[in-house]
Motif scaffolding. Structure first.
Motif, PDB file in Angstrom:
ATOM      1  N   ASN A 187       0.820  -1.213   0.000  1.00  0.00           N
ATOM      2  CA  ASN A 187       0.000   0.000   0.000  1.00  0.00           C
ATOM      3  C   ASN A 187       0.854   1.263   0.000  1.00  0.00           C
ATOM      4  O   ASN A 187       0.374   2.336   0.355  1.00  0.00           O
ATOM      5  CB  ASN A 187      -0.927   0.013   1.224  1.00  0.00           C
ATOM      6  CG  ASN A 187      -1.995  -1.054   1.135  1.00  0.00           C
ATOM      7  OD1 ASN A 187      -2.378  -1.475   0.053  1.00  0.00           O
ATOM      8  ND2 ASN A 187      -2.469  -1.511   2.273  1.00  0.00           N
TER       9      ASN A 187
ATOM     10  N   CYS B 269       3.623   4.001  -1.814  1.00  0.00           N
ATOM     11  CA  CYS B 269       4.097   4.630  -3.038  1.00  0.00           C
ATOM     12  C   CYS B 269       5.247   5.552  -2.618  1.00  0.00           C
ATOM     13  O   CYS B 269       5.065   6.456  -1.814  1.00  0.00           O
ATOM     14  CB  CYS B 269       2.963   5.420  -3.678  1.00  0.00           C
ATOM     15  SG  CYS B 269       3.333   6.015  -5.313  1.00  0.00           S
TER      16      CYS B 269
ATOM     17  N   ASN C 130      -0.921   4.619   1.405  1.00  0.00           N
ATOM     18  CA  ASN C 130      -2.343   4.772   1.127  1.00  0.00           C
ATOM     19  C   ASN C 130      -2.721   3.795   0.016  1.00  0.00           C
ATOM     20  O   ASN C 130      -2.147   3.858  -1.080  1.00  0.00           O
ATOM     21  CB  ASN C 130      -2.647   6.218   0.722  1.00  0.00           C
ATOM     22  CG  ASN C 130      -4.112   6.432   0.430  1.00  0.00           C
ATOM     23  OD1 ASN C 130      -4.581   6.075  -0.645  1.00  0.00           O
ATOM     24  ND2 ASN C 130      -4.825   7.025   1.374  1.00  0.00           N
ATOM     25  N   LYS C 131      -3.648   2.914   0.308  1.00  0.00           N
ATOM     26  CA  LYS C 131      -4.032   1.866  -0.633  1.00  0.00           C
ATOM     27  C   LYS C 131      -4.508   2.431  -1.975  1.00  0.00           C
ATOM     28  O   LYS C 131      -4.121   1.949  -3.032  1.00  0.00           O
ATOM     29  CB  LYS C 131      -5.126   1.001  -0.001  1.00  0.00           C
ATOM     30  CG  LYS C 131      -5.569  -0.167  -0.837  1.00  0.00           C
ATOM     31  CD  LYS C 131      -6.622  -0.987  -0.101  1.00  0.00           C
ATOM     32  CE  LYS C 131      -7.067  -2.167  -0.925  1.00  0.00           C
ATOM     33  NZ  LYS C 131      -8.055  -2.981  -0.181  1.00  0.00           N
ATOM     34  N   GLU C 132      -5.337   3.466  -1.947  1.00  0.00           N
ATOM     35  CA  GLU C 132      -5.894   4.025  -3.177  1.00  0.00           C
ATOM     36  C   GLU C 132      -4.815   4.707  -4.030  1.00  0.00           C
ATOM     37  O   GLU C 132      -4.815   4.579  -5.253  1.00  0.00           O
ATOM     38  CB  GLU C 132      -7.024   5.014  -2.861  1.00  0.00           C
ATOM     39  CG  GLU C 132      -8.285   4.350  -2.329  1.00  0.00           C
ATOM     40  CD  GLU C 132      -8.212   3.992  -0.846  1.00  0.00           C
ATOM     41  OE1 GLU C 132      -7.335   4.543  -0.136  1.00  0.00           O
ATOM     42  OE2 GLU C 132      -9.003   3.142  -0.405  1.00  0.00           O
ATOM     43  N   ILE C 133      -3.924   5.428  -3.393  1.00  0.00           N
ATOM     44  CA  ILE C 133      -2.853   6.097  -4.148  1.00  0.00           C
ATOM     45  C   ILE C 133      -1.909   5.064  -4.744  1.00  0.00           C
ATOM     46  O   ILE C 133      -1.518   5.168  -5.914  1.00  0.00           O
ATOM     47  CB  ILE C 133      -2.105   7.117  -3.259  1.00  0.00           C
ATOM     48  CG1 ILE C 133      -3.045   8.290  -2.948  1.00  0.00           C
ATOM     49  CG2 ILE C 133      -0.823   7.606  -3.935  1.00  0.00           C
ATOM     50  CD1 ILE C 133      -2.488   9.303  -1.972  1.00  0.00           C
TER      51      ILE C 133
ATOM     52  N   LYS D 113      -2.653   2.033  -5.571  1.00  0.00           N
ATOM     53  CA  LYS D 113      -3.371   1.382  -6.673  1.00  0.00           C
ATOM     54  C   LYS D 113      -3.397   2.286  -7.908  1.00  0.00           C
ATOM     55  O   LYS D 113      -3.210   1.817  -9.031  1.00  0.00           O
ATOM     56  CB  LYS D 113      -4.797   1.033  -6.250  1.00  0.00           C
ATOM     57  CG  LYS D 113      -5.564   0.293  -7.318  1.00  0.00           C
ATOM     58  CD  LYS D 113      -6.947  -0.102  -6.865  1.00  0.00           C
ATOM     59  CE  LYS D 113      -7.663  -0.802  -8.008  1.00  0.00           C
ATOM     60  NZ  LYS D 113      -9.022  -1.167  -7.655  1.00  0.00           N
ATOM     61  N   SER D 114      -3.597   3.580  -7.719  1.00  0.00           N
ATOM     62  CA  SER D 114      -3.611   4.521  -8.846  1.00  0.00           C
ATOM     63  C   SER D 114      -2.280   4.528  -9.576  1.00  0.00           C
ATOM     64  O   SER D 114      -2.232   4.464 -10.811  1.00  0.00           O
ATOM     65  CB  SER D 114      -3.918   5.943  -8.363  1.00  0.00           C
ATOM     66  OG  SER D 114      -5.211   6.019  -7.850  1.00  0.00           O
ATOM     67  N   HIS D 115      -1.184   4.595  -8.815  1.00  0.00           N
ATOM     68  CA  HIS D 115       0.140   4.608  -9.449  1.00  0.00           C
ATOM     69  C   HIS D 115       0.455   3.273 -10.112  1.00  0.00           C
ATOM     70  O   HIS D 115       1.077   3.236 -11.175  1.00  0.00           O
ATOM     71  CB  HIS D 115       1.221   4.988  -8.428  1.00  0.00           C
ATOM     72  CG  HIS D 115       1.289   6.460  -8.191  1.00  0.00           C
ATOM     73  ND1 HIS D 115       2.100   7.290  -8.919  1.00  0.00           N
ATOM     74  CD2 HIS D 115       0.635   7.254  -7.329  1.00  0.00           C
ATOM     75  CE1 HIS D 115       1.948   8.532  -8.510  1.00  0.00           C
ATOM     76  NE2 HIS D 115       1.052   8.538  -7.548  1.00  0.00           N
TER      77      HIS D 115
ATOM     78  N   ASN E 113      -1.783   1.345 -11.458  1.00  0.00           N
ATOM     79  CA  ASN E 113      -2.562   1.367 -12.704  1.00  0.00           C
ATOM     80  C   ASN E 113      -1.830   2.139 -13.794  1.00  0.00           C
ATOM     81  O   ASN E 113      -1.776   1.700 -14.941  1.00  0.00           O
ATOM     82  CB  ASN E 113      -3.943   1.966 -12.466  1.00  0.00           C
ATOM     83  CG  ASN E 113      -4.870   1.034 -11.724  1.00  0.00           C
ATOM     84  OD1 ASN E 113      -4.653  -0.173 -11.662  1.00  0.00           O
ATOM     85  ND2 ASN E 113      -5.904   1.598 -11.121  1.00  0.00           N
TER      86      ASN E 113
END
Length: 93
Positions: free
Chosen positions: A58, A60, A76-79, A81-83, A85
């Motif tokens: 999780n 970055c 941060n899990k969402e950040i 995941k965004s990077h 992607n």
């Protein structure tokens, strides 16, 4: 080619059998040695920048390799995941 930290990291990474995928500028094509557990691809030189992005779990980690290097770690899990992607889009293109 990238300095002593690069070599130390790869030695440690190989000992721990950590898989790595990296995207480099085409200007490095033919200059990188093959290493265990490492895959790399190349993009046109116009798409490169002085900032390295490392994604793990999780996390970055953004590192700017300027004269005065700076690193920012974001947990941060969402950040992450965004990077990841964005990386996958480049990797698969």
């Amino acid at each position: 080619l990238f300095g002593p930290y690069f070599e130390l990291w790869h030695k440690e990474r190989i000992e721990r059998k950590i898989q790595q995928k990296s995207i480099f500028a085409k200007k490095f094509k033919g200059k990188l040695e093959k290493r265990e557990f490492l895959e790399y691809k190349f993009v046109d030189n116009k798409y490169t920048n002085p900032t390295t992005t490392i994604i793990y779990g999780n996390n970055c980690l953004l590192i700017n390799w300027s004269e005065d290097p700076i690193a920012v770690k974001i947990n941060n899990k969402e950040i992450a995941k965004s990077h990841l992607n964005y990386f996958n889009i480049l990797w698969n293109s």
